[in-house]
Design a protein around this motif. Structure first.
Motif, short mmCIF file in Angstrom:
data_model
loop_
_atom_site.label_atom_id
_atom_site.label_comp_id
_atom_site.label_asym_id
_atom_site.label_seq_id
_atom_site.Cartn_x
_atom_site.Cartn_y
_atom_site.Cartn_z
N GLY A 203 0.81 -1.21 0.00
CA GLY A 203 0.00 0.00 0.00
C GLY A 203 0.84 1.26 0.00
N ARG A 204 1.90 1.27 0.82
CA ARG A 204 2.77 2.45 0.85
C ARG A 204 3.48 2.64 -0.49
N LEU A 205 3.96 1.53 -1.08
CA LEU A 205 4.64 1.63 -2.37
C LEU A 205 3.67 2.06 -3.47
N MET A 206 2.44 1.54 -3.43
CA MET A 206 1.44 1.92 -4.42
C MET A 206 1.09 3.40 -4.33
N LEU A 207 1.01 3.90 -3.11
CA LEU A 207 0.74 5.32 -2.92
C LEU A 207 1.86 6.16 -3.49
N GLY A 208 3.11 5.75 -3.24
CA GLY A 208 4.24 6.47 -3.79
C GLY A 208 4.26 6.44 -5.31
N ILE A 209 3.88 5.33 -5.91
CA ILE A 209 3.83 5.22 -7.36
C ILE A 209 2.79 6.17 -7.94
N CYS A 210 1.63 6.24 -7.31
CA CYS A 210 0.57 7.13 -7.80
C CYS A 210 1.00 8.59 -7.69
N PHE A 211 1.66 8.95 -6.60
CA PHE A 211 2.17 10.31 -6.46
C PHE A 211 3.20 10.61 -7.54
N MET A 212 4.04 9.62 -7.87
CA MET A 212 5.05 9.80 -8.90
C MET A 212 4.39 10.04 -10.26
N LEU A 351 -9.20 2.40 0.38
CA LEU A 351 -9.76 2.59 1.71
C LEU A 351 -9.49 1.39 2.61
N MET A 352 -9.62 0.18 2.05
CA MET A 352 -9.34 -1.02 2.84
C MET A 352 -7.87 -1.08 3.22
N THR A 353 -7.00 -0.64 2.29
CA THR A 353 -5.57 -0.63 2.60
C THR A 353 -5.27 0.34 3.73
N LEU A 354 -5.92 1.51 3.71
CA LEU A 354 -5.72 2.48 4.79
C LEU A 354 -6.19 1.91 6.12
N MET A 355 -7.28 1.14 6.09
CA MET A 355 -7.76 0.51 7.31
C MET A 355 -6.73 -0.49 7.84
N VAL A 356 -6.15 -1.28 6.93
CA VAL A 356 -5.13 -2.25 7.34
C VAL A 356 -3.91 -1.54 7.91
#
Length: 372
Positions: A203-212, A351-356
């Motif tokens: 989830g953290r890596l996916m968020l960074g990819i989207c920001f990139m 949203l589910m990833t943020l919950m996890v």
């Protein structure tokens, strides 16, 4: 003398960063509408294409490496990988998985292997140049499906990109790992904490990819606004014989490969360029790979090998096109420009990833409190 050279490099590096950051900041302040449109397009691209095709693969790749499943590959296949490609027993399954999984997955898996002491740092850096692939979901969904409306072009791109990785892996056989350790007995571990950790890490890596992707969308909009993209497109058009607007779009795809979907529909003459850019991955993807390894591995070998892969894929595509596309009928009506896919599933997934992530942080905090 060495100190002066190092100091000069630092100053040049700082000047280069300022030359990029300051104009970008000014563009964001001046052209807010263009920035808003670029970010909106990038967000939809992430929700509709990148997250569905990559997020699950990031989770699965983490589970494969951390659980030790890749060490359970049958001995004949491990022997084949060692004899043909010179790959260690645990590397060959990573290679097979990463060429189909998505761009930053291979680099992330190799970084984990190096951290665990199963690979030397140098070996992991070299292997990151071949454990690299767009994946069928991106090729058929974002490129072939949107540009050609059929799977024929997707099969050509997949064959050329995977074939290029195989050729590079064969060449890498002549650079064995001199510091390779003796293979240990296969191990397997799987529990709830490990699964939660893999989900949160993905989830953290996916968020960074989207920001990139959003950042490169703004950069592309700035280049378009300043006219730099148009000038580069004209120069590229003279070299390739393509139309300036097509060349400009190819340059945008060189920065971010997801921009390939904006090319003209049903133009099979562009297929070699699509193969080259898909093999290269784009500058944005290289930054994503750098983020995936978090500075623990150098990305210089990856950049060099992907540039070579682009050249190989281009000529490989030109060689196989007459055979694989001889029965293809080009029809402009076969391409569907409108997409009815909803971004809701991707939003719910985030949203589910943020919950996890939240629950995982609470558990970690409680454990720290109890131990203290």
């Amino acid at each position: 003398m060495i100190y002066r050279v190092m100091n000069m490099r630092k100053k040049l590096s700082a000047a280069a960063k300022a030359a990029v950051i300051l104009p970008a900041a000014a563009f964001c302040f001046i052209k807010t509408d263009a920035v808003k449109d670029a970010v909106r397009e990038a967000v939809y691209r992430c929700l509709e294409t990148v997250i569905p095709s990559l997020y699950a693969m990031l989770i699965v790749s983490g589970i494969i490496v951390r659980s030790g499943i890749h060490t359970k590959m049958p001995r004949p296949l491990r022997s084949f990988g060692r004899a043909v490609f010179g790959m260690e027993g645990g590397v060959f399954p990573i290679f097979l998985f990463s060429v189909f999984a998505g761009y930053p997955v291979g680099a992330k898996m190799l970084c984990t292997e190096a951290e665990c002491g199963h690979l030397s740092k140098r070996r992991a850096e070299l292997l990151s140049g071949v454990c690299f692939g767009a994946g069928p979901a991106f090729i058929f969904g974002c490129i072939s499906g949107q540009l050609y409306g059929s799977s024929a072009a997707g099969r050509v791109i997949l064959l050329c990109t995977v074939g290029t990785d195989i050729l590079l892996a064969l060449a890498l056989r002549f650079f064995p790992d001199k510091k390779a350790k003796a293979e240990t007995a296969p191990h397997f571990r799987f529990d709830g904490n490990m699964f939660t950790d893999c989900v949160s890490s993905a989830g953290r890596l996916m968020l960074g990819i989207c920001f990139m992707i959003a950042a490169f969308a703004v950069l592309s909009a700035m280049l378009t606004y300043t006219g730099a993209a148009h000038k580069a497109g004209e120069v590229t058009a003279h070299l390739t014989g393509l139309a300036p607007e097509v060349s400009e779009q190819l340059i945008a795809a060189f920065l971010d490969v997801t921009a390939l979907s904006g090319l003209p529909k049903n133009d099979y003459s562009l297929l070699p360029f699509l193969c080259a850019l898909t093999s290269f991955g784009g500058v944005c993807v290289l930054f994503q790979a750098a983020a995936a390894v978090s500075g623990k591995l150098s990305v210089k070998p990856l950049v060099i090998m992907r540039l070579a892969a682009a050249v190989i894929s281009f000529f490989m595509c030109r060689a196989v096109m007459p055979f694989m596309l001889q029965n293809v009928t080009v029809s402009a009506s076969s391409v569907s420009v409108h997409s009815e896919r909803s971004p809701v599933p991707s939003v719910m997934l985030l949203l589910m990833t943020l919950m996890v992530l939240s629950s995982y942080s609470l558990v970690s905090a409680s454990r720290t409190t109890e131990s203290s």
